[in-house]
Scaffold this motif. Structure first.
Motif, short mmCIF file in Angstrom:
data_model
loop_
_atom_site.label_atom_id
_atom_site.label_comp_id
_atom_site.label_asym_id
_atom_site.label_seq_id
_atom_site.Cartn_x
_atom_site.Cartn_y
_atom_site.Cartn_z
N THR A 31 -21.58 60.28 116.25
CA THR A 31 -20.35 59.80 116.43
C THR A 31 -20.33 58.42 117.19
O THR A 31 -21.32 58.28 118.01
CB THR A 31 -19.52 60.85 117.16
OG1 THR A 31 -19.92 60.93 118.49
CG2 THR A 31 -19.36 61.92 116.64
N ASN A 32 -19.50 57.38 117.17
CA ASN A 32 -19.49 56.34 118.07
C ASN A 32 -17.93 56.45 118.49
O ASN A 32 -17.02 56.04 117.86
CB ASN A 32 -19.91 55.08 117.31
CG ASN A 32 -19.67 53.97 118.19
OD1 ASN A 32 -19.05 53.84 119.14
ND2 ASN A 32 -20.78 53.28 118.18
N PHE A 33 -17.77 56.80 119.65
CA PHE A 33 -16.31 56.63 120.28
C PHE A 33 -16.32 55.43 121.28
O PHE A 33 -16.94 55.33 122.25
CB PHE A 33 -16.33 58.13 121.04
CG PHE A 33 -14.91 58.09 122.08
CD1 PHE A 33 -13.60 57.88 121.51
CD2 PHE A 33 -14.85 58.40 123.34
CE1 PHE A 33 -12.58 57.77 121.89
CE2 PHE A 33 -13.70 58.53 124.07
CZ PHE A 33 -12.63 58.21 123.25
N SER A 34 -15.42 54.60 120.82
CA SER A 34 -15.06 53.39 121.53
C SER A 34 -14.01 53.46 122.28
O SER A 34 -12.63 53.84 121.95
CB SER A 34 -14.85 52.48 120.63
OG SER A 34 -14.64 51.22 121.30
N THR A 35 -13.97 53.39 123.71
CA THR A 35 -12.72 53.43 124.46
C THR A 35 -12.27 52.13 124.70
O THR A 35 -11.06 51.93 125.36
CB THR A 35 -13.17 53.97 125.89
OG1 THR A 35 -14.14 53.31 126.29
CG2 THR A 35 -13.39 55.41 125.98
N GLY A 36 -12.72 51.02 123.95
CA GLY A 36 -12.34 49.75 123.98
C GLY A 36 -13.28 48.68 123.37
O GLY A 36 -14.51 48.82 123.74
N GLY A 37 -12.92 47.60 123.29
CA GLY A 37 -13.95 46.24 123.09
C GLY A 37 -14.78 46.76 121.72
O GLY A 37 -15.91 46.37 121.52
N TYR A 38 -14.02 47.45 120.71
CA TYR A 38 -14.87 47.94 119.64
C TYR A 38 -15.34 46.85 118.88
O TYR A 38 -14.89 45.59 118.72
CB TYR A 38 -14.15 48.93 118.89
CG TYR A 38 -13.00 48.88 118.53
CD1 TYR A 38 -12.62 48.30 116.99
CD2 TYR A 38 -11.94 49.52 119.24
CE1 TYR A 38 -11.47 48.13 116.52
CE2 TYR A 38 -10.62 48.92 118.68
CZ TYR A 38 -10.24 48.28 117.56
OH TYR A 38 -9.25 48.06 117.19
#
Length: 718
Positions: free
Chosen positions: A201-208
């Protein structure tokens, strides 16, 4: 005698007359000496190494045109032509630093990657099925990471002050519409997809990345398993149902078929519920996963999922919460995802995909009936090109079609209302990873979109910088603009709107060493063009809303200090306010809490062949609107606290017994309140709690795997 002396002297000096001296200095690009560099004539044994001052000197009997090679580990090799005659040769060489992408710096600002050990993962796929509070749910596991917000009445992802619709889920790079199961109001839901099909997985909390759009706050990118290792059959006997899957493996083709059935009627009969169900939730799933190798490097993957679910219960009537009304829900869902990737020469990669989703919801809140149909088609082509050792390009284009139709029938008023719209969203992106040095990397790019429904376009610049401050640590910074089309529930009233927007500013520090990860990140998010409206005024929809979210996230994971023990601690502080929807001023939304803490602990006890674990989650109170409060007074719900335990017993490699209990303390958590629209005879607006559907949730499962080597289980591919 003198003649003999002269002859002997000539014999010893003749080689010297035939030799050429080569000397010089080797430095780095800044002029600093490079001791230990190797200098030699190509295809000969003639050469030397530099001393502490970067100097070298050797002689050779070679003649004519030669190639002088200067090399050193960590630097680009230099080959310089030289002509050897009787004259000495003096050279000065500057070596450029070589980029080692595996040992170098990586982009981490706003991103939690899993599945790649070289990048120091934050959350592994295995964690999804072994975290106590998650009970095998993707969102449940992600909600133990910093930046997330516990919303027990929803179950969806709320990230850094963002609403649930601001986080988007992608499977193999393609948009998955409606990834959460349908549910009645104020009851939690789960993701539709099994965690056993994903490798990372790649979980981005922002700036993706600029590759993804239509998400104001967050993206969750799930990558399916490329190629299972073996033929095997899996049984899962659960306290709420069961599943059966079979994988047929061959050198070129792999096919996995799975069927599952869940019925909570027996469970609800044994465990008391806080909700009055008239039909316990029942669901059936079927999925097919095909992988086909094509040529030397090509891979075709096709994944199809079908789901149907039914339930019915009594809930408070919004017109008068003292009364209850029956609410029935019938749902059908289908998702098809197909991707193909292959190499186009030595430096080009192609990835193309197509995803199609269908959602049919039939909701019956007495005396009305709501039929909602949503369709989504996403086509995407991506090209990756290694321009050179230092620059890699990622570029592509996509088209997303969305169709929405809702029919609302009110038998009491004999009225029927139908709303429909279709959206064609075109997007294109380009992004470059530029390795400036082994310590500094930049990801620079942008994304353009055009909405046929809104008849407007946008341009989103994205930039990420990361600098390696030490052998195990680095700092990262990110900036980007992010756009999202307004929600369907708003677009069915009007399309005279534009994209909602959020600008992200992120600063990150991370240290990864020997199975220990420390990470701290601060951010600021500015909201613009949010949709606002006045419920009492028809046609009042505008994009005049605004707001902000700012805070700090801290993460620590340790899988080293105690053998067999793995734990992590996540803490988030969030300060957020908005003036949007029907708000009359800037205020904190009801889904946001200031403080969120999660502690996840797992330990394997070898003598007992068991892994035990717990998750402790604590969230500060959330603001809510109380019509009985004085103007400007802010009231908050009680603190949320959930302590969950789980236990996995490995009877043998192919048989796993799993059990978990959520909220073992029996705490009564409150997520908000429902108020009557009108006051009583004393001028008081009566209310009811929005709480948990059950005090605890107890889950037991037996996982059995049949395979040729009799040692495989369902966790092998995670």
């Amino acid at each position: 005698m003198k003649n003999w002396i002269l002859v002997v002297g000539l014999l010893f000096t003749l080689p010297a007359f035939g030799q050429v001296k080569i000397s010089g200095t080797v430095t780095d690009s800044r002029g600093g000496a490079l001791p230990g560099a190797s200098i030699f004539l190509k295809d000969t044994y003639c050469g030397a190494s530099t001393n502490e001052q970067g100097e070298f000197s050797f002689t050779t009997t070679e003649k004519g045109s030669q190639i002088l090679v200067i090399s050193m580990l960590g630097y680009k090799e230099v080959q310089r032509p030289v002509t050897l005659n009787q004259n000495a040769i003096v050279v000065t060489v500057k070596l450029e630093e070589a980029i080692n992408k595996l040992a170098g710096v990586t982009i981490t600002a706003g991103s939690f990657e899993a599945g790649d050990e070289k990048k120091g993962v934050m959350l592994k796929p295995l964690d999804i099925v072994t975290t106590a509070s998650a009970v095998g749910d993707l969102a449940g596991a992600i909600n133990t990471l910093p930046g997330t917000q516990k919303n027990g009445e929803s179950g969806r992802l709320f990230v850094r002050g963002g609403a649930g619709n601001e986080a988007r889920l992608f499977i193999d790079g393609l948009y998955a519409q409606n990834p959460f199961q349908s549910s009645a109001p104020n009851l939690p839901t789960r993701t539709r997809f099994s965690p056993f099909i994903f490798k990372g997985t790649n979980f981005s909390t922002g700036g993706y990345s600029a590759e993804y759009g239509q998400a104001l706050s967050s993206t969750l990118v799930l990558n399916t398993i490329d190629y299972p290792a073996r033929t095997q059959t899996d049984f899962s006997l659960l306290s709420v149902g069961g599943s059966l899957s079979h994988t047929q493996h061959s050198p070129k083709t792999s096919v996995t078929a799975e069927a599952s059935y869940f019925n909570l009627a027996l469970y609800f009969g044994l465990i008391s519920q806080n909700v009055r169900w008239t039909k316990a939730p029942v669901s059936a799933d079927g999925s097919l996963h095909i992988r086909q190798k094509v040529g030397k490097q090509g891979l075709l993957k096709v994944y199809a999922l079908g789901n149907t679910a039914k339930s019915a219960l009594f809930q408070p009537d919004p017109a008068n919460i003292e009364r209850e009304r029956s609410v029935a829900l019938n749902n059908r869902y289908m998702h098809l995802n197909s991707t193909y990737r292959d190499a186009l020469g030595e430096k080009w990669w192609l990835k193309a995909g197509l995803a199609y989703s269908i959602l049919d919801d039939q909701i019956q809140p007495e005396p009305a009936q709501i039929n909602r149909k949503e369709r989504s088609l996403h086509g995407k082509v991506t090209l990756v090109h290694d321009l050179n050792q230092n620059v890699s390009l990622n570029m592509g284009a996509e088209l997303i079609y969305s169709g929405y139709r809702q029919t609302h029938q009110d038998s009491a008023l004999h009225q029927t209302q139908t709303s429909f719209f279709a959206e064609n969203l075109a997007g294109a992106f380009v992004e470059a990873d530029v390795y400036l040095t082994s310590k500094l990397v930049a990801r620079i790019g942008g994304r353009a979109e055009y909405s046929g429904l809104l008849q407007r376009g946008n341009w989103s610049p994205r930039i990420n910088l990361a600098y390696k401050t030490g052998l195990y640590s680095q700092v990262s910074a990110a900036y980007g603009s992010f756009y999202q089309t307004p929600e369907n529930d708003l677009l069915r009233y009007t399309n005279n709107l534009t994209f909602e927007r959020a600008d992200h500013y992120i600063l990150n520090f991370q240290r990864v060493r020997q199975k220990q990860v420390f990470r701290v990140e601060t951010y600021y998010k500015q909201y613009r063009q949010l949709v606002t409206f006045d419920r009492a005024e028809a046609g009042s929809y505008t994009n005049n809303g605004y707001g902000y979210a700012r805070g700090v996230d801290v993460f620590w994971r340790d899988n080293k200090s105690w053998p067999g023990t793995d734990y992590w601690v996540s803490y988030s502080f969030t300060d957020t306010k908005r003036n949007y929807r029907d708000f009359s001023y800037l205020q904190a939304p009801s889904f946001a809490s200031a403080h969120n803490l999660s502690v996840v602990f797992k330990r394997f006890i070898a003598p007992l062949k068991s892994q035990v674990g717990f998750t402790n989650s604590i969230t500060s109170g959330r603001p809510y609107a109380d019509p009985n409060a004085t103007e400007g007074e802010v009231r908050r719900t009680p603190v949320y606290h959930d302590l969950s335990f789980n236990w996995s017993y490995l009877h043998r490699s192919s048989i796993i017994l799993y059990a978990s209990v959520s909220n073992v303390t029996g705490r009564r958590n409150t997520f908000g309140y429902l108020y009557n629209p009108t006051p009583d005879e004393n001028g008081i607006y009566r209310r009811k709690e929005i709480g948990q559907g059950a005090t605890r949730f107890v889950f037991v499962g037996l996982l059995i795997t049949l395979s040729k080597d009799k040692s495989a289980n369902q966790l092998n591919n995670l």
